[in-house]
Design a protein around this motif. Structure first.
Motif, short mmCIF file in Angstrom:
data_model
loop_
_atom_site.label_atom_id
_atom_site.label_comp_id
_atom_site.label_asym_id
_atom_site.label_seq_id
_atom_site.Cartn_x
_atom_site.Cartn_y
_atom_site.Cartn_z
N GLY A 80 0.69 -1.21 0.15
CA GLY A 80 0.12 -0.12 0.00
C GLY A 80 0.72 1.31 -0.02
O GLY A 80 0.14 2.42 -0.08
N ARG A 81 2.22 1.21 0.10
CA ARG A 81 3.10 2.40 0.21
C ARG A 81 4.01 2.21 -0.72
O ARG A 81 4.99 1.25 -1.11
N VAL A 82 4.47 3.19 -1.55
CA VAL A 82 5.47 3.30 -2.46
C VAL A 82 6.40 4.54 -2.29
O VAL A 82 5.82 5.58 -2.03
N GLY A 83 7.70 4.20 -2.42
CA GLY A 83 8.61 5.25 -2.25
C GLY A 83 9.50 5.43 -3.72
O GLY A 83 9.66 4.23 -4.38
N MET A 84 9.34 6.82 -4.36
CA MET A 84 9.43 6.86 -5.55
C MET A 84 10.50 8.00 -5.75
O MET A 84 10.31 9.06 -5.27
N TYR A 85 11.68 7.79 -6.58
CA TYR A 85 12.57 9.02 -6.70
C TYR A 85 12.87 9.21 -8.21
O TYR A 85 13.14 8.17 -8.86
N THR A 86 12.94 10.49 -8.42
CA THR A 86 13.50 10.75 -9.91
C THR A 86 14.41 11.61 -9.77
O THR A 86 14.56 12.75 -9.04
N CYS A 87 15.63 11.37 -10.64
CA CYS A 87 16.56 12.42 -10.79
C CYS A 87 15.96 13.91 -11.47
O CYS A 87 15.52 13.68 -12.73
N GLY A 88 16.16 14.73 -10.87
CA GLY A 88 15.82 16.16 -11.30
C GLY A 88 16.77 16.88 -11.92
O GLY A 88 17.71 16.39 -12.30
N PRO A 89 16.70 18.24 -12.05
CA PRO A 89 17.26 18.99 -13.11
C PRO A 89 18.77 19.47 -12.47
O PRO A 89 18.87 19.53 -11.03
N THR A 90 19.64 19.62 -13.23
CA THR A 90 20.73 20.48 -12.70
C THR A 90 20.45 21.77 -13.28
O THR A 90 20.30 22.07 -14.54
N VAL A 91 20.50 22.90 -12.09
CA VAL A 91 19.86 24.14 -12.50
C VAL A 91 21.09 25.20 -12.93
O VAL A 91 21.03 26.25 -12.28
N TYR A 92 21.28 25.03 -13.96
CA TYR A 92 22.57 25.94 -14.41
C TYR A 92 22.09 26.61 -15.99
O TYR A 92 22.46 27.51 -16.23
N ARG A 93 21.04 26.05 -16.59
CA ARG A 93 20.50 26.78 -17.75
C ARG A 93 18.91 25.95 -17.74
O ARG A 93 18.40 25.33 -16.89
N PRO A 94 18.07 26.66 -18.72
CA PRO A 94 16.82 26.25 -18.75
C PRO A 94 16.87 24.59 -18.94
O PRO A 94 17.57 23.99 -19.76
#
Length: 479
Positions: A25-39
């Motif tokens: 009933g419970r899910v842990g989920m991770y996504t690699c997000g942005p490197t915020v140096y450009r759009p």
């Protein structure tokens, strides 16, 4: 209402297999997000839409989901070989501004564009620069276990100490030197060894640097995700997502350091990777100069949600070729869907009840959820949603009940949508109406060349035609 069990492709096993979380009933989920140096370009955003769809499917199935996606604001170098400049610092120097201003600007762009594309807000958005202690602690564990070594520019992980290192990407460790995957540093023991902690250069102070047991410096890119994912989701994670370009380096390194530091296997139960978005057959990337962003769509009068629809027209594990015409066509299909949803919704006063099993409505509902639980087959799911809009057997209650149910995962906002582009409607303009009538006559006579020429003429004048079951509609594209 029961949704079928989810079948999901796992990169590690290279197979579709049943998904079950470690805790029912419970899910842990991770996504690699942005490197915020450009759009963040549209290719980056495709890798955000896949986990959003997956998360919505999990929520619709009654599971509680903790969704984490990070912000990389330090440590991501311009080379996977642990060489070159820190991308964020380089951008700050180039712009003559601070790291805070650079990362704030592009984080805001990413957050805003995720919303414009219909993505649910993440539960947790950790920043690498705010979790240095977590990263130092994980590196210290690896050091204590004898899995690292120190050379002139930093602390490195010894991949030969992790026999499973090359299994995830499906390559031989001895072949990595010849793949172009890394370049040699003079003192590295193996070309695949990667930095856990980089030392600040002796020539001057960096914009971002911290004290550590090994000297002043900054974390390697890979250790950031391992430390933050573990901090918020625990020592073993149900699902980790990202772009397919992360498989060979970033995610292989995450697995090695995490399983060694945490003494677990597998660290992640399911790895889900989105394929590239191509521009005329070329992988979209900032380095190639093809920086197409959500604003690139709106500048041409294209609703950002049309890109969401366009993305869902292909399976997430298929490469998809981007053209403005293709996304505009997706926008036409989306407006048709919204039109029929609004008509049905308003006809029944907004009440939506998911159809019961049996009958035509139940058949369509079952087909839709069977598609999405079959490794997120979004293209088949969209075709079923489209079929609902024109099925003569459905009542208005059934039509709206189905579309409202489907929109829990499609994310087009049908519950609050208004009749699309009413302000730009020009079908009643006498000159436009005359050309539409001529086009209809040409189509009836199967003179498709003339019909297409009329469409092209109107398009050149900034007028877009949408063919509906009630006849063609024309709207003027926004500037």
């Amino acid at each position: 209402m029961t949704i079928p069990a989810l079948q999901l492709y796992d990169t590690r096993h290279r197979a579709v297999r049943p998904f079950e979380p470690s805790e029912p009933g419970r899910v842990g989920m991770y996504t690699c997000g942005p490197t915020v140096y450009r759009p963040q370009h549209l290719g980056n955003m495709r890798s955000q839409l896949t986990p959003d769809l997956l998360r919505r499917v999990l929520l619709a199935s009654g599971r509680e989901v903790t969704y984490v996606t990070n912000i990389t604001d330090v440590g991501h170098l311009t080379s996977d070989a642990d060489e070159g400049e820190d991308k964020v610092e380089a951008a700050a120097f180039e712009a003559g501004t601070s790291v805070k201003e650079i990362t704030g600007r592009w984080t805001d762009q990413w957050v805003t564009d995720r919303r414009r594309l219909g993505c649910l807000e993440p539960d947790i958005v950790p920043r690498a620069g705010e979790h240095i202690d977590d990263q130092i602690a994980m590196v210290a564990t690896l050091v204590d276990r004898g899995l690292t070594y120190v050379i002139e520019d930093g602390v490195y992980f010894d991949v030969t100490a992790f026999p499973r290192y090359a299994e995830f990407a499906g390559i031989a460790l001895d072949d990595l030197a010849a793949t172009g995957r890394v370049r040699h540093l003079a003192d590295k023991r193996h070309p695949a060894d990667f930095a856990l902690w980089k030392f600040s250069p002796g020539s001057g102070k960096r914009l971002q640097e911290w004290d550590s047991p090994w000297g002043v410096g900054f974390p390697g890119w890979h250790i950031e995700c391992s430390a933050m994912a573990t901090r918020y989701l625990g020592e073993q994670i149900d699902i980790h997502t990202g772009g397919v370009d992360h498989v060979r380096v970033h995610h292989s390194n995450e697995i090695a350091q995490s399983e060694c530091a945490l003494d677990v296997h597998p660290w992640v139960a399911f790895w889900v990777h989105s394929e590239f978005l191509d521009l005329a057959g070329l992988k979209m990337s900032k380095s190639r100069g093809h920086v197409l962003v959500v604003d690139s769509l709106t500048e041409r009068g294209i609703d950002p949600l049309a890109f969401r629809y366009f993305t869902f027209q292909a399976h997430y594990r298929q490469q998809q070729t981007f053209t403005f015409d293709a996304v505009a066509a997706a926008g036409t299909a989306l407006r048709r869907l919204v039109h029929h949803a609004v008509v049905a919704r308003d006809a029944v006063g907004g009440d939506a009840v998911a159809p019961a099993a049996g009958g035509r409505a139940g058949e369509l509902r079952d087909a839709f959820w069977a598609a999405l639980t079959d490794d997120l087959n979004s293209s088949r799911a969209l075709s079923i949603a489209s079929a609902v809009t024109r099925d003569p057997e459905l009542t208005a209650f059934e039509r709206w009940g189905l579309l409202a149910d489907f929109d829990r995962v499609l994310g087009f906002g049908l519950a609050t949508a208004s009749e699309p582009d009413a302000a730009g409607e020009v079908s009643g303009d006498p000159a436009v109406a005359a050309r539409l009538a001529e086009r209809q006559a040409a189509r009836a006579a199967r003179d498709f060349a003339t019909a297409d020429a009329i469409r092209d003429e109107l398009s050149a004048a900034g007028i877009e035609i949408t063919d509906t079951p009630d006849g063609p509609r024309a709207r003027r594209r926004s500037a």
